[in-house]
Write a protein that holds these residues in place. Structure first.
Motif: not given
Length: 326
Positions: A23-30
């Motif tokens: 989640l942190q690597a692929m969707f840092p914006q959410v």
């Protein structure tokens, strides 16, 4: 401007990292906008799943590049907006259901959530060839737009909803409440995801049943499935039965249609069905003799033993103390 997340890269990343790391690597914006659980579950080649049970702290979303797959969402509750090429927009609101979105070739999808929403669903990306070979999907038996997609004739994505079979409601609850950790958790979730896709494959192959109105004007197949799902919720939530209004919203029917549906399927009102189920369970507990009357009352949704005793006496013709072995 948010960047685009590539489906293949997400699947590869989730295969090597934990869900939080992915989640942190692929969707840092959410990642900082959600409270709760977003768990990625790689099942096998061609089937990648996720468990989504979170609340949104603020408005957000994601932008995905998806290729030749069927996206499956088994929704318990969620308000989600999809924007697809060609100015196609789909809004999926509260109500238990299956949502299917076809992604032929390469598609760029924009998905958004409002602030303060509870998002509660299990999702999957499935390769159409896998669904045919492994799950027995019969292309000729599919309805449109699924048939064209599976035949490779679709040029644009499309999104549809199907009724949620009662068995899938139970599977969904099992997935959302999984108690295990580590490799046992992964194996359990993978098995449940396969069970889920089996049910979806069966639901997809019922041409014309979903919305066709019987000649006698009764319930459609879709509506009957929604009523049966509502009955299952009553049987699962004996200690805190939902109101008719809340139940109707959860299964995606209006209140009047739900009430008429219960009379058609069960020959009683939703309230009468709920009371019957609760009294039957109370009677069972009392006959077992291990649970005091006051605790039985709480187990079937009564806040006072006296109110329970009155309801029990009206239903069975005698007070609960006569049935209890304690």
């Amino acid at each position: 401007m948010l960047g685009w997340t590539d489906q293949a890269e997400l699947i590869q990343t989730a295969s090597g990292l934990s869900s939080d790391e992915t989640l942190q690597a692929m969707f840092p914006q959410v990642s900082h906008l959600i409270d709760g659980r977003l768990e990625f579950v790689p099942v096998e080649a061609g089937l990648f799943c996720s468990v989504n049970d979170f609340r949104t702290r603020g408005a957000g979303g994601d932008r995905m590049v998806l290729r030749n797959c069927l996206a499956i969402q088994i929704v318990k509750t969620a308000n989600v907006r999809l924007s697809l090429p060609g100015h196609a927009r789909y809004s999926h609101h509260s109500g238990a259901r299956i949502t299917l979105t076809t992604y032929p070739r390469e598609v760029r999808q924009v998905r958004s959530y409002e602030a303060g929403r509870h998002v509660n669903y299990v999702g999957a990306w499935a390769d159409p060839e896998l669904l045919i070979d492994r799950f027995g999907v019969k292309v000729d038996a599919l309805f449109e737009p699924l048939r064209s997609f599976f035949r490779g004739q679709a040029d644009a994505p499309a999104s549809i909803s199907l009724p949620l079979p009662p068995r899938l409601l139970t599977t969904l609850d099992d997935i959302l409440a999984v108690p295990y950790l580590g490799s046992l958790r992964r194996t359990y979730l993978q098995a449940k995801m396969i069970e889920l896709v089996c049910e979806v494959a069966a639901a997809m192959s019922r041409p014309g049943e979903t919305t066709a109105r019987p000649e006698d004007g009764g319930l459609t197949y879709h509506e009957r499935q929604q009523v049966e799902a509502a009955a299952l919720i009553y049987r699962k939530e004996l200690g805190a039965p939902p109101s008719v209004r809340d139940l109707a919203e959860r299964v995606g029917l209006n209140r009047n249609k739900l009430t008429l549906g219960f009379r058609d399927v069960f020959a009683c009102s939703p309230h009468e069905y709920s009371k019957e189920a609760r009294m039957d369970w109370a009677h069972h507990l009392l006959l077992e003799g291990a649970t005091p009357v006051a605790q039985v009352a709480g187990a079937v949704g009564y806040t006072s033993a006296s109110a329970f005793s009155r309801a029990y006496s009206e239903h069975f013709g005698g007070p609960p103390s006569r049935r209890s072995r304690s």
